[in-house]
Design a protein around this motif. Sequence first.
Motif, PDB file in Angstrom:
ATOM      1  N   THR A  56       0.853  -1.192   0.000  1.00  0.00           N
ATOM      2  CA  THR A  56       0.000   0.000   0.000  1.00  0.00           C
ATOM      3  C   THR A  56       0.889   1.242   0.000  1.00  0.00           C
ATOM      4  O   THR A  56       2.114   1.134  -0.003  1.00  0.00           O
ATOM      5  CB  THR A  56      -0.907   0.035   1.249  1.00  0.00           C
ATOM      6  N   ARG A  57       0.285   2.407   0.064  1.00  0.00           N
ATOM      7  CA  ARG A  57       1.047   3.659   0.136  1.00  0.00           C
ATOM      8  C   ARG A  57       1.374   4.048   1.568  1.00  0.00           C
ATOM      9  O   ARG A  57       1.950   5.100   1.798  1.00  0.00           O
ATOM     10  CB  ARG A  57       0.263   4.786  -0.541  1.00  0.00           C
ATOM     11  N   GLU A  58       1.004   3.212   2.540  1.00  0.00           N
ATOM     12  CA  GLU A  58       1.259   3.500   3.947  1.00  0.00           C
ATOM     13  C   GLU A  58       2.442   2.681   4.442  1.00  0.00           C
ATOM     14  O   GLU A  58       2.371   1.456   4.549  1.00  0.00           O
ATOM     15  CB  GLU A  58       0.026   3.169   4.787  1.00  0.00           C
ATOM     16  N   VAL A  59       3.526   3.378   4.766  1.00  0.00           N
ATOM     17  CA  VAL A  59       4.755   2.717   5.195  1.00  0.00           C
ATOM     18  C   VAL A  59       4.511   1.862   6.435  1.00  0.00           C
ATOM     19  O   VAL A  59       4.946   0.710   6.502  1.00  0.00           O
ATOM     20  CB  VAL A  59       5.871   3.755   5.453  1.00  0.00           C
ATOM     21  N   SER A  60       3.796   2.399   7.421  1.00  0.00           N
ATOM     22  CA  SER A  60       3.577   1.646   8.666  1.00  0.00           C
ATOM     23  C   SER A  60       2.770   0.377   8.407  1.00  0.00           C
ATOM     24  O   SER A  60       3.060  -0.679   8.990  1.00  0.00           O
ATOM     25  CB  SER A  60       2.885   2.523   9.711  1.00  0.00           C
ATOM     26  N   ALA A  61       1.780   0.443   7.535  1.00  0.00           N
ATOM     27  CA  ALA A  61       0.980  -0.748   7.209  1.00  0.00           C
ATOM     28  C   ALA A  61       1.837  -1.773   6.468  1.00  0.00           C
ATOM     29  O   ALA A  61       1.749  -2.975   6.735  1.00  0.00           O
ATOM     30  CB  ALA A  61      -0.231  -0.363   6.369  1.00  0.00           C
TER      31      ALA A  61
END
Length: 170
Positions: A56-61
Amino acid sequence: QPLFFMKKNSRREFLRRLTPAAIAAPLLPAAVAAAENEKPRPKRAHRVTLAQLKVTREVSANFSRMKPAFQQAARENAQWILFPEGMLSGYTGEFDQDEVANAFSKCASLCARHNLTALIGTCWKRDGGKIFNQIRMVGPDGRAFGSYAKRCLTYGDARWAEPGTGNIVF
């Protein structure tokens, strides 16, 4: 039919048929040698965990999905773990470099904890903010030992990423 025997091969057809394994294959022999220099092991086959995960575009995810893959690789006695293109940053040029660098550091710690060599796909900013689509390598001691920036960009990649100019760097 192998890619290099195709007649009148367009760039699009070439890229369509190219797989992540074909991209990573030239990297593995040199990376294996570097990892073996770090921690000598008896000569035997290397076990590799291929982590096919949602990006995804979310680093933490993305990082949250990577942690169980490191654990699985350790349970399976793998020496290597290979992540997809853009796994850490997301497959985008819109990311926070500090957040990606922090997550990369956590990946390095997981490599050391589980005695794994990792090939991590991520976008990375360098050279004054230029964005590169890279594979970054971390050894079983938790130290980064190489990187490679994608040289043959797809038309979509070329809108936000710079092509790499060098060979693999250790």
